[in-house]
Motif scaffolding. Structure first.
Motif, PDB file in Angstrom:
ATOM      1  N   MET A 161      64.729  35.555  19.979  1.00 46.34           N
ATOM      2  CA  MET A 161      65.810  35.659  18.936  1.00 46.34           C
ATOM      3  C   MET A 161      65.131  37.135  18.413  1.00 46.34           C
ATOM      4  O   MET A 161      64.121  37.052  17.763  1.00 46.34           O
ATOM      5  CB  MET A 161      66.382  35.525  18.355  1.00 46.34           C
ATOM      6  CG  MET A 161      67.801  35.289  17.546  1.00 46.34           C
ATOM      7  SD  MET A 161      68.166  34.523  16.155  1.00 46.34           S
ATOM      8  CE  MET A 161      67.598  34.161  14.771  1.00 46.34           C
TER       9      MET A 161
ATOM     10  N   TYR B 231      66.418  39.301  15.451  1.00 49.89           N
ATOM     11  CA  TYR B 231      67.927  39.922  14.332  1.00 49.89           C
ATOM     12  C   TYR B 231      67.372  41.283  13.169  1.00 49.89           C
ATOM     13  O   TYR B 231      66.146  41.604  13.762  1.00 49.89           O
ATOM     14  CB  TYR B 231      68.229  38.789  13.702  1.00 49.89           C
ATOM     15  CG  TYR B 231      66.217  38.698  12.911  1.00 49.89           C
ATOM     16  CD1 TYR B 231      66.413  38.456  11.746  1.00 49.89           C
ATOM     17  CD2 TYR B 231      65.534  37.240  13.461  1.00 49.89           C
ATOM     18  CE1 TYR B 231      64.749  38.745  10.316  1.00 49.89           C
ATOM     19  CE2 TYR B 231      63.958  36.868  13.018  1.00 49.89           C
ATOM     20  CZ  TYR B 231      64.466  37.694  11.254  1.00 49.89           C
ATOM     21  OH  TYR B 231      62.925  37.131  10.937  1.00 49.89           O
TER      22      TYR B 231
ATOM     23  N   TYR C 298      71.051  39.402  10.391  1.00 54.09           N
ATOM     24  CA  TYR C 298      72.347  39.014  11.986  1.00 54.09           C
ATOM     25  C   TYR C 298      72.090  39.573  13.114  1.00 54.09           C
ATOM     26  O   TYR C 298      70.594  40.077  13.376  1.00 54.09           O
ATOM     27  CB  TYR C 298      73.171  40.654  10.934  1.00 54.09           C
ATOM     28  CG  TYR C 298      73.716  40.472   9.803  1.00 54.09           C
ATOM     29  CD1 TYR C 298      74.580  40.383   9.809  1.00 54.09           C
ATOM     30  CD2 TYR C 298      72.541  41.612   9.451  1.00 54.09           C
ATOM     31  CE1 TYR C 298      75.270  40.862   8.537  1.00 54.09           C
ATOM     32  CE2 TYR C 298      72.936  42.231   7.784  1.00 54.09           C
ATOM     33  CZ  TYR C 298      74.715  41.689   7.535  1.00 54.09           C
ATOM     34  OH  TYR C 298      75.097  42.212   5.961  1.00 54.09           O
ATOM     35  N   PRO C 299      71.748  38.046  13.484  1.00 50.55           N
ATOM     36  CA  PRO C 299      71.142  37.905  15.138  1.00 50.55           C
ATOM     37  C   PRO C 299      72.286  38.649  15.720  1.00 50.55           C
ATOM     38  O   PRO C 299      73.026  39.398  15.770  1.00 50.55           O
ATOM     39  CB  PRO C 299      71.690  36.614  15.591  1.00 50.55           C
ATOM     40  CG  PRO C 299      72.859  36.209  14.632  1.00 50.55           C
ATOM     41  CD  PRO C 299      72.959  37.346  13.614  1.00 50.55           C
ATOM     42  N   LEU C 300      71.084  39.645  16.930  1.00 54.27           N
ATOM     43  CA  LEU C 300      71.324  40.726  17.900  1.00 54.27           C
ATOM     44  C   LEU C 300      71.783  39.939  18.409  1.00 54.27           C
ATOM     45  O   LEU C 300      71.089  39.069  19.472  1.00 54.27           O
ATOM     46  CB  LEU C 300      70.572  41.095  18.470  1.00 54.27           C
ATOM     47  CG  LEU C 300      69.749  42.055  17.307  1.00 54.27           C
ATOM     48  CD1 LEU C 300      68.731  43.374  17.257  1.00 54.27           C
ATOM     49  CD2 LEU C 300      71.256  43.587  16.866  1.00 54.27           C
ATOM     50  N   LYS C 301      72.969  39.862  19.794  1.00 51.45           N
ATOM     51  CA  LYS C 301      72.936  39.905  21.036  1.00 51.45           C
ATOM     52  C   LYS C 301      72.645  40.142  22.366  1.00 51.45           C
ATOM     53  O   LYS C 301      71.794  41.565  21.727  1.00 51.45           O
ATOM     54  CB  LYS C 301      74.647  39.463  21.546  1.00 51.45           C
ATOM     55  CG  LYS C 301      75.582  38.960  19.896  1.00 51.45           C
ATOM     56  CD  LYS C 301      75.380  37.796  19.711  1.00 51.45           C
ATOM     57  CE  LYS C 301      76.600  37.322  19.864  1.00 51.45           C
ATOM     58  NZ  LYS C 301      75.739  36.761  17.984  1.00 51.45           N
ATOM     59  N   TRP C 302      73.148  39.479  23.272  1.00 46.98           N
ATOM     60  CA  TRP C 302      71.657  40.668  24.642  1.00 46.98           C
ATOM     61  C   TRP C 302      72.546  41.504  24.757  1.00 46.98           C
ATOM     62  O   TRP C 302      72.130  42.364  25.592  1.00 46.98           O
ATOM     63  CB  TRP C 302      72.020  39.164  25.607  1.00 46.98           C
ATOM     64  CG  TRP C 302      71.283  38.478  25.074  1.00 46.98           C
ATOM     65  CD1 TRP C 302      71.743  37.282  25.182  1.00 46.98           C
ATOM     66  CD2 TRP C 302      70.410  38.403  25.630  1.00 46.98           C
ATOM     67  NE1 TRP C 302      70.142  36.095  25.023  1.00 46.98           N
ATOM     68  CE2 TRP C 302      69.038  36.850  25.675  1.00 46.98           C
ATOM     69  CE3 TRP C 302      68.528  39.446  25.904  1.00 46.98           C
ATOM     70  CZ2 TRP C 302      68.033  36.718  25.520  1.00 46.98           C
ATOM     71  CZ3 TRP C 302      67.189  38.747  26.061  1.00 46.98           C
ATOM     72  CH2 TRP C 302      66.863  37.811  25.551  1.00 46.98           C
ATOM     73  N   LYS C 303      73.330  41.523  24.259  1.00 45.85           N
ATOM     74  CA  LYS C 303      74.704  43.113  24.379  1.00 45.85           C
ATOM     75  C   LYS C 303      74.326  44.278  23.390  1.00 45.85           C
ATOM     76  O   LYS C 303      73.297  44.526  22.916  1.00 45.85           O
ATOM     77  CB  LYS C 303      76.031  42.573  24.447  1.00 45.85           C
ATOM     78  CG  LYS C 303      76.879  41.203  25.171  1.00 45.85           C
ATOM     79  CD  LYS C 303      78.201  41.504  24.907  1.00 45.85           C
ATOM     80  CE  LYS C 303      78.487  40.039  24.343  1.00 45.85           C
ATOM     81  NZ  LYS C 303      80.111  40.024  23.501  1.00 45.85           N
ATOM     82  N   ASP C 304      74.742  45.419  23.983  1.00 46.01           N
ATOM     83  CA  ASP C 304      74.154  46.030  23.139  1.00 46.01           C
ATOM     84  C   ASP C 304      75.302  46.504  22.429  1.00 46.01           C
ATOM     85  O   ASP C 304      75.778  48.028  22.252  1.00 46.01           O
ATOM     86  CB  ASP C 304      73.936  47.470  23.723  1.00 46.01           C
ATOM     87  CG  ASP C 304      72.802  47.722  25.368  1.00 46.01           C
ATOM     88  OD1 ASP C 304      72.175  46.319  24.628  1.00 46.01           O
ATOM     89  OD2 ASP C 304      72.541  48.200  26.096  1.00 46.01           O
TER      90      ASP C 304
ATOM     91  N   PRO D 176      75.186  44.253  16.086  1.00 40.55           N
ATOM     92  CA  PRO D 176      76.175  43.433  14.709  1.00 40.55           C
ATOM     93  C   PRO D 176      77.470  44.263  13.588  1.00 40.55           C
ATOM     94  O   PRO D 176      77.247  44.873  13.030  1.00 40.55           O
ATOM     95  CB  PRO D 176      75.798  42.467  13.471  1.00 40.55           C
ATOM     96  CG  PRO D 176      74.277  42.693  14.351  1.00 40.55           C
ATOM     97  CD  PRO D 176      74.796  44.105  14.868  1.00 40.55           C
TER      98      PRO D 176
END
Length: 122
Positions: free
Chosen positions: A84, A86, A100-106, A109
């Motif tokens: 993960m 963030y 703030y977690p970062l998603k796999w998308k570009d 958050p």
């Protein structure tokens, strides 16, 4: 005079936005006044019982209420914890860390669109 609930919420949002604009303008000359404006904006949010707007989340520390300025009153880092990633935002006045977690998308958050827009270059 009696006001409807939605009118009170709308008035509270307007005052929060105005306080944050004032804090931005006054911070270079009087940082303590800017921090006070941040605390007042948090208090208005609590009193009106509205969720914190994205502008407030990104610009005011949730713990101490100080106005956050990148590089001066807050430190921003991208960190890894296993798989993960963030964004870790540290308030330099009280030490509170917000993640703030970062998603796999570009996509950044939500509160970070305020500072960096829709850029995906992190």
């Amino acid at each position: 005079m009696y006001r409807k609930r939605h009118e009170i919420k709308d008035l509270a949002r307007q005052r929060i936005e105005r306080l944050l604009r004032f804090a931005e303008m006054v911070y270079p000359t009087e940082p303590e006044l800017a921090h006070r404006y941040g605390k007042i904006a948090m208090a208005i949010c609590k009193k009106a019982q509205i969720p914190y707007p994205d502008t407030l989340k990104a610009q005011v520390c949730r713990k101490c209420g100080s106005f956050l300025v990148p590089g001066e009153t807050m430190r921003v880092r991208v960190k890894n914890r296993g798989k993960m990633k963030y964004i870790a935002v540290t308030c330099l006045r009280c030490g509170y860390v917000r993640r703030y977690p970062l998603k796999w998308k570009d996509v950044l958050p939500k509160p970070w669109h305020i500072f960096y827009g829709d850029r995906g270059d992190y």
